[in-house]
Design an enzyme around this catalytic site. Structure first.
Site, PDB file in Angstrom:
ATOM      1  N   CYS A 156       4.888  14.448  -9.455  1.00 17.81           N
ATOM      2  CA  CYS A 156       4.453  13.436  -8.485  1.00 17.81           C
ATOM      3  C   CYS A 156       2.954  13.165  -8.576  1.00 17.81           C
ATOM      4  O   CYS A 156       2.526  12.027  -8.757  1.00 17.81           O
ATOM      5  CB  CYS A 156       4.838  13.890  -7.079  1.00 17.81           C
ATOM      6  SG  CYS A 156       4.140  12.878  -5.785  1.00 17.81           S
ATOM      7  N   GLY A 202      16.678  -0.011 -17.848  1.00 20.41           N
ATOM      8  CA  GLY A 202      16.998   0.497 -16.516  1.00 20.41           C
ATOM      9  C   GLY A 202      16.217  -0.221 -15.428  1.00 20.41           C
ATOM     10  O   GLY A 202      14.992  -0.177 -15.403  1.00 20.41           O
ATOM     11  N   ALA A 203      16.955  -0.908 -14.548  1.00 15.91           N
ATOM     12  CA  ALA A 203      16.302  -1.633 -13.435  1.00 15.91           C
ATOM     13  C   ALA A 203      16.322  -0.786 -12.176  1.00 15.91           C
ATOM     14  O   ALA A 203      16.697  -1.234 -11.093  1.00 15.91           O
ATOM     15  CB  ALA A 203      16.993  -2.969 -13.198  1.00 15.91           C
ATOM     16  N   GLY A 204      15.944   0.499 -12.334  1.00 16.65           N
ATOM     17  CA  GLY A 204      15.817   1.386 -11.182  1.00 16.65           C
ATOM     18  C   GLY A 204      14.366   1.368 -10.698  1.00 16.65           C
ATOM     19  O   GLY A 204      13.589   0.478 -11.070  1.00 16.65           O
ATOM     20  N   VAL A 205      14.022   2.373  -9.907  1.00 16.96           N
ATOM     21  CA  VAL A 205      12.694   2.402  -9.289  1.00 16.96           C
ATOM     22  C   VAL A 205      11.574   2.457 -10.324  1.00 16.96           C
ATOM     23  O   VAL A 205      10.616   1.675 -10.279  1.00 16.96           O
ATOM     24  CB  VAL A 205      12.583   3.614  -8.342  1.00 16.96           C
ATOM     25  CG1 VAL A 205      11.306   3.551  -7.552  1.00 16.96           C
ATOM     26  CG2 VAL A 205      13.769   3.683  -7.424  1.00 16.96           C
ATOM     27  N   ILE A 206      11.700   3.366 -11.300  1.00 15.67           N
ATOM     28  CA  ILE A 206      10.626   3.533 -12.291  1.00 15.67           C
ATOM     29  C   ILE A 206      10.471   2.265 -13.124  1.00 15.67           C
ATOM     30  O   ILE A 206       9.361   1.760 -13.310  1.00 15.67           O
ATOM     31  CB  ILE A 206      10.912   4.751 -13.201  1.00 15.67           C
ATOM     32  CG1 ILE A 206      10.826   6.039 -12.374  1.00 15.67           C
ATOM     33  CG2 ILE A 206       9.948   4.790 -14.388  1.00 15.67           C
ATOM     34  CD1 ILE A 206      11.007   7.325 -13.148  1.00 15.67           C
ATOM     35  N   ASP A 217      14.152  18.185  -6.597  1.00 15.14           N
ATOM     36  CA  ASP A 217      14.905  17.528  -7.674  1.00 15.14           C
ATOM     37  C   ASP A 217      15.807  18.505  -8.429  1.00 15.14           C
ATOM     38  O   ASP A 217      16.701  18.074  -9.154  1.00 15.14           O
ATOM     39  CB  ASP A 217      13.937  16.899  -8.700  1.00 15.14           C
ATOM     40  CG  ASP A 217      13.302  15.615  -8.192  1.00 15.14           C
ATOM     41  OD1 ASP A 217      13.476  15.296  -6.993  1.00 15.14           O
ATOM     42  OD2 ASP A 217      12.617  14.938  -8.980  1.00 15.14           O
ATOM     43  N   HIS A 253      -0.058  -7.688  18.400  1.00 16.61           N
ATOM     44  CA  HIS A 253      -0.087  -8.976  17.702  1.00 16.61           C
ATOM     45  C   HIS A 253      -1.495  -9.216  17.197  1.00 16.61           C
ATOM     46  O   HIS A 253      -2.445  -8.989  17.933  1.00 16.61           O
ATOM     47  CB  HIS A 253       0.324 -10.092  18.669  1.00 16.61           C
ATOM     48  CG  HIS A 253       0.203 -11.458  18.049  1.00 16.61           C
ATOM     49  ND1 HIS A 253       1.118 -11.922  17.143  1.00 16.61           N
ATOM     50  CD2 HIS A 253      -0.730 -12.432  18.204  1.00 16.61           C
ATOM     51  CE1 HIS A 253       0.760 -13.135  16.758  1.00 16.61           C
ATOM     52  NE2 HIS A 253      -0.365 -13.468  17.387  1.00 16.61           N
TER      53      HIS A 253
END
Ligand code: NAI
Length: 462
Positions: A42, A176-180, A309, A441
């Site tokens: 990380c 790969g269309a993942g997060v990375i 992990d 606001h």
């Protein structure tokens, strides 16, 4: 032989956070790390360096696209890649150095070297053996490539090589269309690289709420990323510092190929447990190589635990952190609990995408009755002023009780806004609870309140 109450193996977000918590609770604690610096994937080669490059290139995009309209005239900045990498490395250094400071402050010993577990109660680091009543495997994960692809971290790279390319490539294929793939693909697209994403499934970001994934896909295409969905990559070959990706359409089996300066393989990650001696020790693992644990993170061997992990569940730094704290608190005699139903996921693209809890698809699958409160950032004054009206907040609430079941955001600061909903879900709140809470606001957070209002009598600014 040094004696400890607890030894964490691995100093990523799971290991270092767990070690600090264990020390805070009065346990004599050490953490084993073989890298030169603390923080694991990380901090060293993942979340943190990628965020530095995302931030720098977002600034570039802002200068190129929006400065003139705001009356900020002059030439858009040019890219000094070496300096951008130096900024990234400095950011990493500040963070890894910060963990070293926290270890000293909390009296956590850093055992430098790669650890293994010769037997329960012992951790070997280099030639030294240390005793510990409790050993926690927090060794994280590593990229998992595909058969037929050889990664050289120069032309064919994983996320690690993609963070230190020698120059900005003219073209890049992302597998790969993942997060990375999408985070790093966005970085290079903003630097002027022609980015093509090849994805096996028919949609990007698997598991994401479909409506949100669709909008995300649309926005990324608008930013210039090219997509080939429903295509399985077969092979990657390299020649003369270029790589050719061969892929097959899943619909009609037709074969195609693309050649690019760099290929980024972002097809998932797998647990990293090499060299620990798990099989000799008899520790049970799953088919996917994850260490099997019970509800208290205990492995099949007494006194040995695993988190992050290395075990099942989403591969997210903050999930590992929560497990690190929980395992330490459990060892110290407390009764911790990680609520896996409320773990947010964030994709740090621009705009950000954030989600927590159920998706419409998962609720349909369970046959649950739900309502949707959706509010577009086009109706949010602050977002419009910031050129960030693309996107929405979507809250899913139980049709009868109004309890918040999930949320999906795409838009400015989505990764921060999501936490209001996480807190609401932790407290079992109804959408009405969020709707009746006064929101300052003009803030992006008002869009969250408006989505909650949309679960009831209706949003105001739509
Ligand atoms: P991923 O699992 O998110 O995505 C991998 C993609 O590759 C999938 O869409 C899959 O369908 C596709 N794929 C697999 N084989 C293929 C083939 N032969 N041809 C074409 N496409 C193929 O994995 P990713 O992006 O590598 O990330 C790994 C892990 O790291 C994930 O668990 C992710 O959540 C985590 N991560 C989280 C971040 C965050 O929270 N912001 C940042 C980076 C990583």
């Amino acid at each position: 032989m040094a004696q400890y109450d607890v030894i964490f193996i691995g100093s990523g977000p799971g290991g270092y956070v767990g070690a600090i918590r264990a020390a805070q609770l009065g346990l004599k604690t050490a953490c084993v790390e073989g890298r030169e610096t603390l923080g694991g994937t990380c901090l060293n080669i993942g979340c943190i360096p990628s965020k530095a490059l995302l931030h720098a290139t977002e600034m570039l995009h802002e200068a190129e696209h929006n400065f003139a309209e705001m009356g900020l005239k002059g030439k858009a900045p040019s890219v000094d890649w070496a300096q951008m990498l130096a900024y990234k490395d400095k950011t990493v250094g500040q963070n890894t150095g910060g963990i070293e400071f926290l270890f000293k402050k909390n009296k956590v010993d850093w055992l430098k070297g790669w650890g293994s577990i010769p037997e329960a109660g012992r951790v070997k680091v280099g030639d030294e053996v240390h005793e510990a009543k409790h050993i926690i495997i927090a060794t994280g994960s590593e990229p998992s490539s595909l058969p037929g692809i050889e990664v050289d971290e120069k032309t064919v790279v994983t996320s690690e090589g993609a963070l230190k390319l020698s120059k900005v490539p003219k073209s890049m294929v992302v597998i790969g269309a993942g997060v990375i793939g999408l985070e790093l693909g966005s970085v290079y697209a903003r630097l002027g690289t022609e980015v093509t994403v090849v994805e096996y499934l028919d949609a990007i970001t698997p598991g994401q709420d479909a409506d949100t994934a669709k909008q995300f896909h649309k926005l990324l295409k608008k930013q210039g990323l090219n997509f080939h969905l429903g295509c399985a990559v077969q092979e990657v070959t390299t020649k003369n510092n270029k790589a050719t990706v061969k892929y097959k359409s899943r619909k009609d089996d037709s074969e195609s190929e693309i050649t690019a300066d760099v290929v980024l393989v972002a097809t998932g990650r797998k647990p990293f447990t090499d060299g620990l001696g798990l099989s000799d020790l008899g520790i049970e693992t799953t088919k996917g190589g994850q260490v099997k644990v019970d509800g208290h993170y205990k492995t099949s061997i007494d006194g040995v635990y695993a988190i992050g992990d290395a075990i099942e569940g989403p591969m997210l730094a903050h999930k590992a952190e929560d497990e690190g704290m929980a395992v330490a608190e459990g060892i110290a005699g407390q009764k911790p609990h990680v609520n896996y139903g409320v773990i947010p996921g964030v994709i740090y693209t621009h705009p950000e995408v954030a989600s927590v809890g159920e998706t419409e698809e998962s609720l349909k699958e369970q046959g649950r009755k739900y309502k949707v409160g959706k509010f577009s950032f086009m109706g949010n004054a602050r977002a419009k002023a910031y050129f960030q009206g693309d996107g929405f907040v979507k809250i899913l609430a139980d049709a009868e009780t109004d309890r918040v079941l999930g949320a999906h955001l795409i838009g400015p600061m989505a990764g921060d806004l999501i936490h209001e909903i996480c807190v609401a879900m932790e407290f079992g709140a109804a959408a009405e609870d969020i709707a009746r809470t006064c929101h300052a606001h003009p803030t992006f957070s008002e869009a969250v309140r408006e989505a909650a209002l949309a679960c009831g009598d209706g949003a105001i600014h739509m």
